[in-house]
Write an enzyme that holds these catalytic residues in place. Structure first.
Site, PDB file in Angstrom:
ATOM      1  N   CYS A   2       0.859  -1.180   0.000  1.00 57.83           N
ATOM      2  CA  CYS A   2       0.000   0.000   0.000  1.00 57.83           C
ATOM      3  C   CYS A   2       0.895   1.229   0.000  1.00 57.83           C
ATOM      4  O   CYS A   2       2.090   1.146   0.255  1.00 57.83           O
ATOM      5  CB  CYS A   2      -0.871   0.008   1.236  1.00 57.83           C
ATOM      6  SG  CYS A   2      -1.806  -1.513   1.432  1.00 57.83           S
ATOM      7  N   ARG A  27       1.647   1.677  -5.942  1.00 58.34           N
ATOM      8  CA  ARG A  27       1.861   0.659  -4.909  1.00 58.34           C
ATOM      9  C   ARG A  27       0.594  -0.127  -4.581  1.00 58.34           C
ATOM     10  O   ARG A  27       0.646  -1.162  -3.927  1.00 58.34           O
ATOM     11  CB  ARG A  27       2.369   1.329  -3.628  1.00 58.34           C
ATOM     12  CG  ARG A  27       3.640   2.091  -3.804  1.00 58.34           C
ATOM     13  CD  ARG A  27       4.049   2.735  -2.508  1.00 58.34           C
ATOM     14  NE  ARG A  27       4.447   1.748  -1.533  1.00 58.34           N
ATOM     15  CZ  ARG A  27       5.685   1.324  -1.366  1.00 58.34           C
ATOM     16  NH1 ARG A  27       6.649   1.805  -2.099  1.00 58.34           N
ATOM     17  NH2 ARG A  27       5.978   0.426  -0.455  1.00 58.34           N
ATOM     18  N   TRP A  73      -3.727  -1.859  -1.414  1.00 62.02           N
ATOM     19  CA  TRP A  73      -3.688  -3.124  -2.146  1.00 62.02           C
ATOM     20  C   TRP A  73      -4.158  -4.161  -1.146  1.00 62.02           C
ATOM     21  O   TRP A  73      -3.462  -4.468  -0.181  1.00 62.02           O
ATOM     22  CB  TRP A  73      -2.260  -3.413  -2.620  1.00 62.02           C
ATOM     23  CG  TRP A  73      -2.167  -4.643  -3.464  1.00 62.02           C
ATOM     24  CD1 TRP A  73      -2.366  -4.740  -4.806  1.00 62.02           C
ATOM     25  CD2 TRP A  73      -1.834  -5.968  -3.024  1.00 62.02           C
ATOM     26  NE1 TRP A  73      -2.192  -6.040  -5.225  1.00 62.02           N
ATOM     27  CE2 TRP A  73      -1.859  -6.812  -4.152  1.00 62.02           C
ATOM     28  CE3 TRP A  73      -1.519  -6.535  -1.792  1.00 62.02           C
ATOM     29  CZ2 TRP A  73      -1.593  -8.180  -4.093  1.00 62.02           C
ATOM     30  CZ3 TRP A  73      -1.257  -7.901  -1.713  1.00 62.02           C
ATOM     31  CH2 TRP A  73      -1.284  -8.692  -2.860  1.00 62.02           C
ATOM     32  N   ASN A  99       0.599  -0.251   6.029  1.00 59.97           N
ATOM     33  CA  ASN A  99       1.058  -1.067   4.916  1.00 59.97           C
ATOM     34  C   ASN A  99       1.727  -2.288   5.527  1.00 59.97           C
ATOM     35  O   ASN A  99       2.636  -2.139   6.337  1.00 59.97           O
ATOM     36  CB  ASN A  99       2.071  -0.264   4.074  1.00 59.97           C
ATOM     37  CG  ASN A  99       2.762  -1.113   3.027  1.00 59.97           C
ATOM     38  OD1 ASN A  99       2.232  -2.137   2.601  1.00 59.97           O
ATOM     39  ND2 ASN A  99       3.933  -0.687   2.603  1.00 59.97           N
ATOM     40  N   GLY A 100       1.258  -3.482   5.160  1.00 51.81           N
ATOM     41  CA  GLY A 100       1.856  -4.698   5.718  1.00 51.81           C
ATOM     42  C   GLY A 100       0.775  -5.663   6.155  1.00 51.81           C
ATOM     43  O   GLY A 100      -0.390  -5.529   5.776  1.00 51.81           O
ATOM     44  N   GLU A 484      10.276 -13.359 -19.878  1.00 45.10           N
ATOM     45  CA  GLU A 484       9.966 -11.968 -19.558  1.00 45.10           C
ATOM     46  C   GLU A 484       8.896 -11.419 -20.517  1.00 45.10           C
ATOM     47  O   GLU A 484       7.985 -10.703 -20.092  1.00 45.10           O
ATOM     48  CB  GLU A 484      11.258 -11.132 -19.606  1.00 45.10           C
ATOM     49  CG  GLU A 484      11.105  -9.648 -19.360  1.00 45.10           C
ATOM     50  CD  GLU A 484      10.470  -9.281 -18.019  1.00 45.10           C
ATOM     51  OE1 GLU A 484      10.277 -10.147 -17.165  1.00 45.10           O
ATOM     52  OE2 GLU A 484      10.149  -8.088 -17.848  1.00 45.10           O
ATOM     53  N   LYS A 488       5.302  -9.978 -19.307  1.00 45.17           N
ATOM     54  CA  LYS A 488       4.851  -8.616 -19.632  1.00 45.17           C
ATOM     55  C   LYS A 488       3.458  -8.658 -20.235  1.00 45.17           C
ATOM     56  O   LYS A 488       2.596  -7.880 -19.874  1.00 45.17           O
ATOM     57  CB  LYS A 488       5.783  -7.924 -20.643  1.00 45.17           C
ATOM     58  CG  LYS A 488       7.106  -7.391 -20.155  1.00 45.17           C
ATOM     59  CD  LYS A 488       7.038  -6.265 -19.173  1.00 45.17           C
ATOM     60  CE  LYS A 488       6.874  -6.755 -17.778  1.00 45.17           C
ATOM     61  NZ  LYS A 488       7.994  -7.029 -16.953  1.00 45.17           N
ATOM     62  N   GLU A 491       0.661  -9.792 -17.592  1.00 43.88           N
ATOM     63  CA  GLU A 491       0.357  -8.903 -16.470  1.00 43.88           C
ATOM     64  C   GLU A 491      -0.354  -7.620 -16.884  1.00 43.88           C
ATOM     65  O   GLU A 491      -1.125  -7.082 -16.114  1.00 43.88           O
ATOM     66  CB  GLU A 491       1.599  -8.599 -15.630  1.00 43.88           C
ATOM     67  CG  GLU A 491       2.643  -7.777 -16.308  1.00 43.88           C
ATOM     68  CD  GLU A 491       3.876  -7.558 -15.430  1.00 43.88           C
ATOM     69  OE1 GLU A 491       3.757  -7.514 -14.205  1.00 43.88           O
ATOM     70  OE2 GLU A 491       4.965  -7.416 -16.004  1.00 43.88           O
ATOM     71  N   HIS A 507       8.035 -31.021 -25.929  1.00 45.07           N
ATOM     72  CA  HIS A 507       7.718 -31.877 -24.784  1.00 45.07           C
ATOM     73  C   HIS A 507       6.388 -31.503 -24.141  1.00 45.07           C
ATOM     74  O   HIS A 507       6.181 -31.765 -22.959  1.00 45.07           O
ATOM     75  CB  HIS A 507       8.862 -31.819 -23.772  1.00 45.07           C
ATOM     76  CG  HIS A 507      10.165 -32.254 -24.365  1.00 45.07           C
ATOM     77  ND1 HIS A 507      10.478 -33.573 -24.557  1.00 45.07           N
ATOM     78  CD2 HIS A 507      11.194 -31.541 -24.880  1.00 45.07           C
ATOM     79  CE1 HIS A 507      11.669 -33.660 -25.137  1.00 45.07           C
ATOM     80  NE2 HIS A 507      12.126 -32.439 -25.344  1.00 45.07           N
ATOM     81  N   LYS A 606       3.178  -2.490  -7.236  1.00 44.22           N
ATOM     82  CA  LYS A 606       4.562  -2.363  -7.681  1.00 44.22           C
ATOM     83  C   LYS A 606       5.547  -3.116  -6.796  1.00 44.22           C
ATOM     84  O   LYS A 606       6.410  -3.825  -7.289  1.00 44.22           O
ATOM     85  CB  LYS A 606       4.922  -0.872  -7.747  1.00 44.22           C
ATOM     86  CG  LYS A 606       6.313  -0.596  -8.313  1.00 44.22           C
ATOM     87  CD  LYS A 606       6.400  -0.944  -9.777  1.00 44.22           C
ATOM     88  CE  LYS A 606       7.767  -0.735 -10.355  1.00 44.22           C
ATOM     89  NZ  LYS A 606       7.911  -1.452 -11.628  1.00 44.22           N
TER      90      LYS A 606
HETATM   91  C1  F6R Z   1       6.806  -7.650 -13.317  1.00 46.12           C
HETATM   92  C2  F6R Z   1       7.204  -7.105 -12.048  1.00 46.12           C
HETATM   93  C3  F6R Z   1       7.343  -8.031 -10.896  1.00 46.12           C
HETATM   94  C4  F6R Z   1       8.592  -7.666 -10.083  1.00 46.12           C
HETATM   95  C5  F6R Z   1       8.660  -8.524  -8.812  1.00 46.12           C
HETATM   96  C6  F6R Z   1       9.929  -8.261  -8.035  1.00 46.12           C
HETATM   97  O1  F6R Z   1       6.746  -6.669 -14.297  1.00 46.12           O
HETATM   98  O2  F6R Z   1       7.413  -5.931 -11.918  1.00 46.12           O
HETATM   99  O3  F6R Z   1       7.376  -9.357 -11.298  1.00 46.12           O
HETATM  100  O4  F6R Z   1       9.709  -7.881 -10.886  1.00 46.12           O
HETATM  101  O5  F6R Z   1       7.557  -8.241  -8.004  1.00 46.12           O
HETATM  102  O6  F6R Z   1       9.999  -6.931  -7.637  1.00 46.12           O
HETATM  103  P1  F6R Z   1      11.368  -6.262  -7.208  1.00 46.12           P
HETATM  104  O7  F6R Z   1      12.247  -6.264  -8.390  1.00 46.12           O
HETATM  105  O8  F6R Z   1      10.993  -4.898  -6.765  1.00 46.12           O
HETATM  106  O9  F6R Z   1      11.924  -7.111  -6.108  1.00 46.12           O
END
Ligand code: F6R
Length: 611
Positions: A2, A27, A73, A99-100, A484, A488, A491, A507, A606
């Site tokens: 959050c 966040r 969140w 937050n937590g 990756e 992308k 998500e 496979h 995030k």
């Molecule tokens: C995907 C994304 C997440 C972060 C993951 C780790 O686009 O952003 O998969 O990579 O939550 O976050 P960090 O790098 O902040 O530890």
């Protein structure tokens, strides 16, 4: 997960809180709220975005110079008006944003209910508000003491800000696990989950440490531990630029951040590559290089996109420095009783520096005596403070929830690390070293070139925006890029996508291929080129649609694929840095065309500061 913002000073709190929440919205964004104190504590909160909160409060004439705001969140309780923060205690003495996760909230709630407390929300935060109030009334103690005693009973993680109606001239902030930054102004203080809401007012900040409680008045800040020991605050200077946290004419932060990559990679290089391109110097690692020289094993720990960067790191370090590497998800590593030796080097990779699972894995590794390095983007975040040494990626603030420039910055650091270690170990000649560095510093310009062709990505996005599944294939260095690319797409566009090593397709995943399945194949010229051409043939034989990322001038794959997207030729070891960019753009345009909220995809946040 959050976002938290608080203000105490001489200005109107309302605009500071609303603007702060807008900056922190990445966040968490399922509900938002503010509380402003002006004689009484007025709380406004509801489900939805900060813009909706602003819309409903703009005309309410909210005045007061002390207040706090929260963007949520959800963890405990669905997103709705009641579960939104701030939360009041039963007798409205305390107001809390959090937050937590309070892990023992159910037990605490039961005890409070037995003492007559009634709860209106499903949140753990309301339990904390009531616990503080209960202790405050029962113990006839000050707000500060009540907070301290309450937190001593709490198991879990928190970044909290608290206002007390009976002691209206202060904010109380406390941290365990979830980050909090305090901004210092002249007769005013700001509190926030990160520095983005603060930077336009002051660049002097204090990063709250775990188990610290701050009592913040207009002209005084007292910092203590949860055991009531005085702490001398360390003041840091922010170097963040306000432009870095604005969209600057781009429709979305994600697009801005994709386009920033030539600049951000150059920032990652800055000061680390000699002018003659014959030396790499990662200043943050200098003291422990002898230890790394002796390492028998490196374990890379990360989550999500950072984990994908870690996989690229594995390929690079094993190839150039010949040190065995294992790549682990933070969440698995911390719970599976891994074998960790004292001479292991752990590399934790994280954009935010706050990911709970990565942090927990770090503390496990440290407890076994391993040396832990961090590769992080957010300066002053928890991971750089928990690790023995490290390298900042210097990509600048990444606001779009889907990580883009942080990934290329992480891969850049890992590439520099692998080349530097290979050279130190005399596995790479001076001449090879110089050539590799020369190839690496040419990457920003090559990305520039890819970005110029962005209209082409739009065209392909338009054709496949309604697909329900995508497959991404790559080999060698390009396998993590396939993972990756798939991440992308799923998500931000909510299209199901899978990444696979191209040869693994046979496979299992090959069964999925039909004439509706777009298969993105990353097939630049490298040592697996022939093999990946065969994989493309296998897809075509099953009528799959092939979108191939190829090296400029490729004529072979052009004959087989339905679409080709060209990237400039480069050394295959650094091709992840170029080939990932088309995948970022493709996902971005597909998501925009599907009407998705690109910067704030559903259910995501995030930084994942809860496990
Ligand atoms: C995907 C994304 C997440 C972060 C993951 C780790 O686009 O952003 O998969 O990579 O939550 O976050 P960090 O790098 O902040 O530890």
């Amino acid at each position: 997960m959050c976002g938290i913002v608080g203000y105490i000073g001489f200005r109107e709190a309302y605009p500071i809180l609303i603007n702060g929440l807008k900056r922190l919205e990445y966040r968490g964004y399922d509900s938002a709220g503010i509380a402003v104190m002006n004689g009484t504590t007025n709380i406004y909160k509801h489900k939805g975005k900060v813009a909706e909160l602003e819309e409903t409060t703009r005309t309410k004439n909210i005045h007061g110079t002390i207040g706090m705001g929260h963007t949520r969140w959800a963890t405990h309780g669905v997103p709705n008006d009641i579960n939104a923060h701030p939360h009041s205690s039963q007798h409205a003495i305390f107001t809390v944003i959090h937050n937590g996760i309070i892990e023992n909230y159910a037990k605490l709630k039961e005890k409070l209910e037995a003492r007559g407390y009634k709860f209106v929300s499903d949140t753990d935060t309301e339990v904390l508000a009531n616990l503080i109030e209960y202790i405050y009334i029962k113990g006839e103690v000050s707000a500060e003491i009540a907070v301290r005693l309450a937190l001593a009973k709490v198991v879990g993680a928190y970044g909290i800000v608290i206002m007390c109606q009976n002691e209206p001239e202060q904010l109380i902030a406390a941290r365990k696990g979830s980050p909090l930054v305090i901004g210092i102004g002249n007769n005013e203080y700001f509190v926030a989950s990160d520095a983005t809401p603060i930077v336009e007012y002051t660049n002097s900040v204090i990063y709250l440490n775990n188990d610290n409680i701050a009592v913040i008045k207009r002209n005084e800040l007292t910092l203590k531990t949860i055991e009531n020991l005085q702490v001398t605050p360390t003041v840091h200077k922010l170097t963040m630029d306000i432009d870095a946290i604005e969209k600057n004419g781009f429709e979305h932060f994600m697009l801005k951040e994709i386009f920033e990559q030539p600049r951000s990679i150059n920032d990652t290089f800055r000061g680390r590559i000699s002018p003659l391109l014959d030396e790499i110097r990662l200043g943050g690692l200098m003291d422990i290089l002898p230890k790394i020289d002796q390492a028998k094993r490196i374990i890379i720990i990360a989550c999500g996109t950072s984990w994908h960067a870690g996989l690229v790191g594995e390929y690079l370090i094993e190839e150039f420095a010949r040190i065995p590497v294992e790549v682990e998800y933070g969440s698995e590593f911390r719970y599976r009783n891994p074998i960790i030796n004292k001479d292991d080097i752990i590399i934790a990779i994280s954009q935010s520096g706050e990911t709970a699972d990565t942090l927990a894995a770090i503390s496990l590794a440290k407890s076994k005596g391993a040396t832990v390095l961090g590769i992080c983007n957010v300066v002053g975040s928890s991971i750089p403070r928990e690790t023995h040494a490290g390298v900042y990626t210097h990509a600048g603030p990444e606001i779009g929830v889907a990580s883009t420039k942080a990934f290329t910055a992480q891969v850049t650091v890992l590439t520099m690390f692998a080349f530097m270690m290979g050279h130190r170990k005399k596995l790479i000649s001076n001449q090879q070293y110089k050539q590799l560095i020369t190839d690496l510093v040419a990457i920003p310009q090559k990305i520039e070139h890819i970005l110029e062709m962005h209209q082409e990505y739009k065209r392909i996005a338009e054709l496949y925006k309604d697909a329900t599944n995508f497959l991404y294939l790559g080999r060698g260095y390009l396998f993590p890029v396939a993972l990756e690319g798939a991440l992308k797409l799923k998500e931000i566009s909510y299209i199901h996508a899978e990444g696979y090593p191209a040869a693994e397709m046979k496979h299992g995943p090959i069964a999925l291929i039909d004439n509706k399945m777009p298969v993105v194949v990353i097939a630049t010229r490298d040592k697996s080129y022939e093999k990946i051409c065969s994989n493309i043939q296998e897809v075509k034989a099953r009528k799959g649609i092939v979108i191939a990322i190829v090296t400029e001038g490729d004529t072979v794959i052009k004959q087989m694929a339905d679409h080709v997207l060209e990237v400039p030729a480069t050394n295959e070891a650094i091709a992840p840095l170029t080939t990932v960019v088309p995948l970022q753009l493709l996902s971005y345009y597909i998501a925009v065309m599907r009407g998705c909220n690109v910067d704030q995809p559903r259910n995501l946040a995030k930084s994942v500061t809860v496990e």
